[in-house]
Enzyme design. Structure first.
Site, PDB file in Angstrom:
ATOM      1  N   ASP A  93      -3.976  71.189  30.330  1.00  0.00           N
ATOM      2  CA  ASP A  93      -4.109  70.455  31.590  1.00  0.00           C
ATOM      3  C   ASP A  93      -3.681  68.999  31.480  1.00  0.00           C
ATOM      4  O   ASP A  93      -3.828  68.236  32.456  1.00  0.00           O
ATOM      5  CB  ASP A  93      -5.533  70.584  32.132  1.00  0.00           C
ATOM      6  CG  ASP A  93      -5.757  71.964  32.744  1.00  0.00           C
ATOM      7  OD1 ASP A  93      -4.776  72.528  33.268  1.00  0.00           O
ATOM      8  OD2 ASP A  93      -6.885  72.476  32.690  1.00  0.00           O
ATOM      9  N   ASP A 155      -3.289  78.886  35.739  1.00  0.00           N
ATOM     10  CA  ASP A 155      -3.363  77.481  36.146  1.00  0.00           C
ATOM     11  C   ASP A 155      -2.201  76.663  35.567  1.00  0.00           C
ATOM     12  O   ASP A 155      -1.769  75.663  36.144  1.00  0.00           O
ATOM     13  CB  ASP A 155      -4.681  76.833  35.677  1.00  0.00           C
ATOM     14  CG  ASP A 155      -5.880  77.743  35.797  1.00  0.00           C
ATOM     15  OD1 ASP A 155      -5.722  78.968  35.671  1.00  0.00           O
ATOM     16  OD2 ASP A 155      -6.991  77.227  35.995  1.00  0.00           O
TER      17      ASP A 155
HETATM   18  N1  GLY Z   1      -7.968  74.811  36.193  1.00  0.00           N
HETATM   19  C1  GLY Z   1      -9.338  75.185  36.295  1.00  0.00           C
HETATM   20  C2  GLY Z   1      -9.727  75.551  37.666  1.00  0.00           C
HETATM   21  O1  GLY Z   1      -8.902  75.794  38.519  1.00  0.00           O
HETATM   22  O2  GLY Z   1     -10.925  75.591  37.912  1.00  0.00           O
END
Ligand code: GLY
Length: 375
Positions: A93, A155
């Site tokens: 992330d 994600d």
């Molecule tokens: N990337 C983690 C979520 O969408 O909660």
């Protein structure tokens, strides 16, 4: 219809700017995630959501030139300098984190120090690529003894724009090669024939063999977590925008059709599209906000004959969020109510979430005619 749209969008935009002038006084250069009892809980700078608050302020600064928004966003970015060497805490992330801080500032102001930070983050993201299995590894172990070396998650599609950007500014195609390889793996292993998606796919990190899919933040392995669906929709549209590879456009449309077809009457999704009768039926407004941005982008990328199909659905979601899910009063720091972060872990359910707020504001900016994306 055009007049009607510009009226509600303009009203929502003005209310957002007014509210953020107040909210930013308390939140300042911190990192909110979920709002509990009207106040955003502040997280450490290494948490995956750290980019959304400064990103939201950059969205507003771009249109208002309000110096306080810029100063806070810049201070948040400087704070992230402290975590870029936190080897054990940073995961894939870093895309979310540095796209909405350093890339945003570089795109808006051309500042070289932001470019340098974002390139460093892009290098770290590339280093998570496993050539066997051709995926970007998602996380580090959450607890001692855990092995998630073979885990990839949907994600990550939203982290790939950092790599496309890095290739664009350096002229070095390595970054984009890795982004495309990962996106191709998503096409093969995450997106199902009906347009729904897996949240987690586990590979053997030594051979690259696909082992299994895991439900992750969704209800079950074969269900359809709505925010994951939104990450896939917007992420595939962005991959198409950056590469012009038709396969990503086809995937974005396929996921979009599944998303649209499964929306309830008020156009804001439940946290999972495939829930049994006895499962909790929370909404996830953040999934709606993210998908709305993806749909509006998709509407801009397709031929004019199809454009309305996607654009109007994105607008429909944002209109519902603005009129039925918004919290304009100062008693609540969140902008958009009824977000759901993590039902299986019982965390942050039916609350405002900073990424819901971020994508809502990004969507309003798009409806106001903004053409540039930080992604
Ligand atoms: N990337 C983690 C979520 O969408 O909660």
């Amino acid at each position: 219809m055009e007049m009607e749209r510009s009226a509600w969008v303009q009203e929502a935009w003005e209310r957002t700017v007014d509210k953020m002038k107040l909210t930013s006084r308390r939140i300042g250069d911190h990192f909110p995630h979920a709002s509990v009892n009207g106040k955003y809980v502040l997280e450490p700078a290494h948490w995956w959501t750290a980019g959304f608050w400064p990103g939201l302020l950059w969205l507003l600064y771009r249109e208002t030139s309000e110096e306080t928004f810029r100063e806070i966003a810049e201070s948040c970015e400087r704070k992230l300098d402290q975590v870029i060497t936190e080897y054990y805490k940073l995961d894939h992330d870093i895309g979310f984190m540095w796209t909405l801080t350093s890339v945003a500032r570089y795109k808006l102001l051309g500042e070289e120090d932001s470019k340098r930070r974002a390139l460093l983050a892009a290098n770290l993201l590339c280093a998570r690529f496993n050539i066997k299995g051709r995926y970007i590894r998602a996380w580090n172990p959450w607890r001692p003894g855990e092995d998630n070396t073979g885990w990839a998650i949907i994600d990550c599609m939203m982290n790939l724009p950092l790599l496309y950007w890095a290739s664009d500014v350096t002229g070095d195609p390595r970054y984009r090669h890795i982004a495309e390889e990962h996106a191709n793996t998503v096409l093969e292993h995450f997106i199902r024939a009906d347009g729904s998606v897996n949240h987690i796919v586990i590979f053997d990190p030594h051979t690259g063999e696909r082992l299994e899919a895991n439900g992750g933040q969704g209800y079950a392995a074969n269900s359809a977590w709505s925010r994951g669906t939104a990450w896939a929709l917007y992420g595939m549209a962005l991959s198409y925008m950056h590469t012009k590879e038709k396969r990503y456009l086809t995937a974005a449309k396929q996921v979009a059709h599944f998303f649209i077809a499964n929306l309830p009457e008020d156009a804001v999704p439940l946290w999972d599209f495939r829930l049994p009768a006895d499962a909790p039926k929370h909404r996830d407004s953040s999934a709606g906000a993210c998908a709305a941005c993806g749909l509006i982008l998709l509407g801009r990328l397709v031929d004019s004959a199809e454009s309305d199909l996607y654009g109007r659905q994105g607008e429909r979601i944002l209109h519902s969020l603005s009129t039925k899910y918004s919290a304009w009063d100062a008693e609540e720091e969140g902008l958009i109510l009824h977000g759901t972060s993590h039902v299986p872990e019982g965390k942050n359910i039916d609350v405002p979430l900073i990424y819901g707020d971020y994508f809502f504001v990004e969507g309003l900016a798009l409806l106001r005619g903004q053409q540039e994306l930080f992604w």
